[in-house]
Design a protein around this motif. Structure first.
Motif, mmCIF file in Angstrom:
data_model
loop_
_atom_site.group_PDB
_atom_site.id
_atom_site.type_symbol
_atom_site.label_atom_id
_atom_site.label_comp_id
_atom_site.label_asym_id
_atom_site.label_seq_id
_atom_site.Cartn_x
_atom_site.Cartn_y
_atom_site.Cartn_z
ATOM 1 N N ARG A 214 7.040 75.495 43.565
ATOM 2 C CA ARG A 214 7.172 74.448 42.542
ATOM 3 C C ARG A 214 8.346 73.497 42.806
ATOM 4 O O ARG A 214 8.665 72.668 41.958
ATOM 5 N N ALA B 284 6.967 69.965 42.784
ATOM 6 C CA ALA B 284 6.617 69.512 41.433
ATOM 7 C C ALA B 284 7.865 69.036 40.688
ATOM 8 O O ALA B 284 7.851 67.997 40.022
ATOM 9 N N VAL B 285 8.937 69.824 40.817
ATOM 10 C CA VAL B 285 10.185 69.447 40.150
ATOM 11 C C VAL B 285 10.735 68.146 40.749
ATOM 12 O O VAL B 285 11.143 67.226 40.031
ATOM 13 N N TYR C 234 8.788 65.149 39.490
ATOM 14 C CA TYR C 234 9.138 64.804 38.124
ATOM 15 C C TYR C 234 10.478 64.063 38.066
ATOM 16 O O TYR C 234 10.606 63.023 37.406
ATOM 17 N N TYR D 1 3.895 64.621 43.858
ATOM 18 C CA TYR D 1 2.929 65.269 42.951
ATOM 19 C C TYR D 1 1.713 65.763 43.749
ATOM 20 O O TYR D 1 1.216 66.860 43.526
ATOM 21 N N HIS E 7 -3.542 69.668 36.913
ATOM 22 C CA HIS E 7 -2.527 68.899 36.197
ATOM 23 C C HIS E 7 -1.731 68.022 37.172
ATOM 24 O O HIS E 7 -1.532 66.821 36.931
ATOM 25 N N LEU E 8 -1.299 68.601 38.283
ATOM 26 C CA LEU E 8 -0.480 67.856 39.249
ATOM 27 C C LEU E 8 -1.302 66.766 39.944
ATOM 28 O O LEU E 8 -0.798 65.683 40.232
ATOM 29 N N GLN F 149 -1.354 63.927 37.654
ATOM 30 C CA GLN F 149 -0.067 63.223 37.659
ATOM 31 C C GLN F 149 0.002 62.256 38.844
ATOM 32 O O GLN F 149 0.426 61.104 38.700
#
Lengths: 141, 378
Positions: free
Chosen positions: B330, B333-334, B337, B352, B367-368, B371
């Motif tokens: 992750r 992902a972080v 963001y 993403y 979800h990603l 995004q």
């Protein structure tokens, strides 16, 4: 406690070390190979790590939608297709390391001359259906 | 018939059989048989003393099985030696059972399976369904686990930490199959909390309640993942949150901080905020600092970077992130963001997409991907 798919390829995997086509093995060598695979699956059932396993026929057909009211189009098999799956086994194991260990063991199935094939097997983790309860994404992920 | 009540009696009954001299594996089989009989008989003919009924039925099953056994003589001697029937406190036996089922000689998946069956009273089929494996596979996993702990002395004290890890694994497994494992984990942790006085047991119970309270809001009608910031807070179970917070505060007051209490404190700060903007990120960062001292998990530092990004701005978050290993789960992902928050939308979109590729759950991947698509189609 993670599931992995172990894929055996007819074609498309890098060459095995002991790379002799099965039709050139002796019947005893083929029996020994099949026995090894069956014993492997039976042992995984006993350890509680077995989920599923199936072999696939080499011949397949490609199918696609051809528009409303028309029958689907079929084609193939394509001789030039690079990748061809021979079968799978689904494992449910405690760790990735354990999955690799088991895949390595299956790759050692005996082939021509009774020696291990050293064939390449593909190991793919399953995506799980639900996210971990504590991986709450308070951000992009 | 209240199946949950019935199942809550299992560890006590099992404990009594083992103390009377039955070996663990045989006792466990006998209790399962008695359980099946209870499910059949009770609806028409409910017993006055359910636990007494179960003990009697299970002991009879055990004796029947023993008589059929090769070791018949030796086991029949136990009948003469059995202690006089009478009221017994189930508390200690239950606790020992938890320790046995979480014994370090078991692999995590075996410990989970054995705990759900012996302490939770679930049938093999229910456990197999919950873990999406064939019943035969789960039956083998349980028998192996029983053989492994067969030689363990029942009176050895265990490590609470191991038991908590097993319960946390059950909780995190979520809710496939007809048994809600998260609810089951909460039930078992409550039972454990009643039997042992330990702040981390309370910490884990609080953590589970605080997460569970938000469960309905975490997914959309189509099963898609709803991030915390976008959740409808009206759908949070405020009663459960209140109960989790109260348990946590009592545990924290004892001044023996542990990993689960610190995690629960972070969850409580999220649950306390009526709006996203009200979230006390400064305090959340402080709790992550505490948590980082208690565990060497790099995932804690990753989550801490997110919190720093909220408390001190995206740049500060990215600086924290830069000190961590990019191979962490992750991480992308972080990073995505924080880059988006920082205004670098191209980098965010690319990250993403990369994060979606590395996601381990279907909901997270979808979800990603959304995004990334959102930024690519702006």
């Amino acid at each position: 406690m993670a599931k992995y798919l172990l894929l055996k390829h007819y074609r498309g995997a890098p060459s095995a070390v002991n790379d002799v086509p099965m039709e050139k093995w002796t019947p005893e060598e083929i029996s020994a190979h099949i026995q090894y695979m069956n014993d492997f699956a039976a042992r995984l059932e006993k350890t509680g790590e077995y989920v599923d396993g199936q072999a696939l026929a080499p011949e397949g057909t490609w199918v696609r939608f051809d528009g409303e009211g028309r029958p689907p189009v079929t084609d193939g098999p394509f001789a030039e297709t690079k990748d061809l799956i021979a079968g799978w086994m689904v494992l449910d194991v405690d760790s990735y390391e354990r999955a690799v260990e088991l895949a390595g063991e299956l790759s050692a199935a005996p082939g021509a001359g009774g020696k291990p094939i050293h064939e390449w097997l593909e190991l793919r983790p399953f995506l799980t259906a639900t996210p971990n309860a504590t991986d709450e994404c308070h951000n992009g992920g | 018939m209240d199946e949950t009540l019935l199942r809550s009696l299992i560890p006590g009954v099992l404990g009594i059989l083992v103390r009377r001299g039955a070996d663990f594996a045989a006792a466990e089989d006998a209790v399962q048989d008695a359980l099946v009989e209870a499910l059949r008989v009770w609806p028409a003919d409910p017993p006055r003393d359910p636990k007494g009924w179960l003990v009697t039925a299970a002991w009879r099953k055990f004796l029947d099985a023993s008589r059929a056994d090769a070791a018949r003589r030796r086991r029949e001697d136990l009948v003469d030696d059995q202690p006089a029937p009478g009221p017994v406190s189930g508390v200690d036996d239950t606790l020992r059972l938890y320790f046995l089922c979480a014994h370090p000689s078991l692999t995590p998946s075996s410990a989970v399976a054995l705990t759900l069956r012996a302490v939770g009273g679930l049938t093999t089929r229910q456990i197999a369904d919950a873990y999406l494996v064939p019943e035969a596979t789960m039956a083998q996993r349980i028998s192996r686990a029983k053989r492994t702990v067969g030689a363990v002395r029942f009176d050895q004290p265990g490590d609470v930490g191991t038991v908590l890890r097993v319960l946390y694994l059950v909780f995190n497994e979520g809710y496939s199959g007809d048994v809600d494992l998260a609810a089951e984990a909460i039930r078992l942790t409550r039972q454990l909390a009643a039997a042992v006085d330990h702040p981390e047991v309370a910490g884990l119970l609080a953590l589970m309640l605080l997460h569970h309270a938000r469960r309905d809001a975490r997914t959309g009608a189509d099963g898609s993942l709803v991030p915390l910031a976008e959740q409808d807070r009206g759908r949070w179970d405020t009663e459960m949150i209140g109960s989790g917070v109260a348990i946590l505060q009592a545990a924290l007051a004892r001044d023996r901080l542990g990993e689960f209490q610190a995690q629960a404190a972070i969850a409580a700060l999220h649950a306390d905020a009526r709006t996203v903007a009200e979230t006390d990120w400064v305090q959340i960062v402080e709790w992550y600092d505490e948590l980082a001292k208690l565990t060497d998990s790099p995932v804690v530092l990753l989550n801490r970077a997110v919190a720093v990004g909220e408390a001190d701005g995206a740049r500060a978050g990215l600086a924290e992130l830069g000190r961590l290993d990019a191979a962490l789960p992750r991480y992308a992902a972080v990073a995505a963001y924080l880059h988006e928050r920082d205004g670098d939308l191209d980098t965010a979109a690319r990250l993403y997409a990369e994060a979606a590729h590395k996601a381990t759950t279907i909901a997270e991947r979808d979800h990603l991907t959304r995004q990334a698509a959102r930024l690519n189609n702006r």
